[in-house]
Design a protein around this motif. Structure first.
Motif, PDB file in Angstrom:
ATOM      1  N   ASN A  79       0.822  -1.216   0.000  1.00 29.13           N
ATOM      2  CA  ASN A  79       0.000   0.000   0.000  1.00 29.13           C
ATOM      3  C   ASN A  79       0.855   1.264   0.000  1.00 29.13           C
ATOM      4  O   ASN A  79       0.549   2.227  -0.709  1.00 29.13           O
ATOM      5  CB  ASN A  79      -0.966   0.002   1.176  1.00 29.13           C
ATOM      6  N   SER A 107      -4.696   7.827   4.165  1.00 24.31           N
ATOM      7  CA  SER A 107      -5.821   6.899   4.010  1.00 24.31           C
ATOM      8  C   SER A 107      -6.731   7.314   2.859  1.00 24.31           C
ATOM      9  O   SER A 107      -7.258   6.458   2.143  1.00 24.31           O
ATOM     10  CB  SER A 107      -6.615   6.763   5.309  1.00 24.31           C
ATOM     11  N   GLN A 108      -6.906   8.618   2.641  1.00 28.18           N
ATOM     12  CA  GLN A 108      -7.684   9.085   1.493  1.00 28.18           C
ATOM     13  C   GLN A 108      -6.994   8.706   0.188  1.00 28.18           C
ATOM     14  O   GLN A 108      -7.647   8.252  -0.756  1.00 28.18           O
ATOM     15  CB  GLN A 108      -7.876  10.599   1.551  1.00 28.18           C
ATOM     16  N   THR A 111      -7.354   5.009  -0.522  1.00 33.75           N
ATOM     17  CA  THR A 111      -8.700   4.703  -1.020  1.00 33.75           C
ATOM     18  C   THR A 111      -8.854   5.168  -2.461  1.00 33.75           C
ATOM     19  O   THR A 111      -9.409   4.442  -3.299  1.00 33.75           O
ATOM     20  CB  THR A 111      -9.761   5.374  -0.124  1.00 33.75           C
ATOM     21  N   ASP A 114      -7.629   2.993  -5.496  1.00 34.82           N
ATOM     22  CA  ASP A 114      -8.449   1.874  -5.961  1.00 34.82           C
ATOM     23  C   ASP A 114      -9.654   2.313  -6.796  1.00 34.82           C
ATOM     24  O   ASP A 114     -10.383   1.478  -7.308  1.00 34.82           O
ATOM     25  CB  ASP A 114      -8.926   1.040  -4.769  1.00 34.82           C
ATOM     26  N   LEU A 115      -9.852   3.620  -6.903  1.00 32.23           N
ATOM     27  CA  LEU A 115     -10.964   4.149  -7.700  1.00 32.23           C
ATOM     28  C   LEU A 115     -10.502   4.425  -9.131  1.00 32.23           C
ATOM     29  O   LEU A 115      -9.310   4.626  -9.377  1.00 32.23           O
ATOM     30  CB  LEU A 115     -11.469   5.460  -7.087  1.00 32.23           C
TER      31      LEU A 115
END
Length: 127
Positions: A79, A107-108, A111, A114-115
């Motif tokens: 990650n 963390s944003q 996330t 993965d978009l």
């Protein structure tokens, strides 16, 4: 007797003292979370640079290195590298977070990675 003294000390606090104490704790927690997120981005940048310099860009070797040297788990290492390679520019001095992502937390960014790229523009740091 000690318990009675403690009860008196606690009950003698005013609601203003309690609110001020909670407010201070709230600020400390926010500062700690902010530092933790910023720290995660720094780890991502450094680990990506280690991957390039020490392992010629080979991710599996870097993941093993991260585990052995820093006790970073496999998923976390992947990650960190994903965030650095997706949202950072590679410069002579190392990986640096792109200016347009400076307000985002680790963390944003994780996330967002993965978009679909087309959806990144819809996301703000304040979300």
């Amino acid at each position: 007797m000690k318990n009675q003294i403690e009860k008196v000390a606690v009950s003698s606090r005013t609601s203003e003292d309690v609110v001020a104490g909670i407010s201070k704790l709230h600020d400390e927690v926010k500062a700690g979370l902010s530092a933790q997120e910023n720290g995660s981005i720094q780890v991502a940048e450094a680990l990506a640079m280690i991957c390039d310099l020490l392992h010629n860009g080979k991710v599996p070797q870097t993941v093993k290195y991260a585990r052995d040297e820093f006790d970073i788990g496999r998923t976390n290492a992947y990650n960190y590298l994903k965030v650095a390679r997706t949202f950072c520019d590679r410069t002579e001095g190392g990986y640096r977070l792109k200016e347009k992502y400076k307000g985002f937390s680790y963390s944003q960014l994780l996330t967002m990675a993965d978009l679909p790229v087309a959806d990144w523009g819809k996301i703000t740091a304040q979300m």
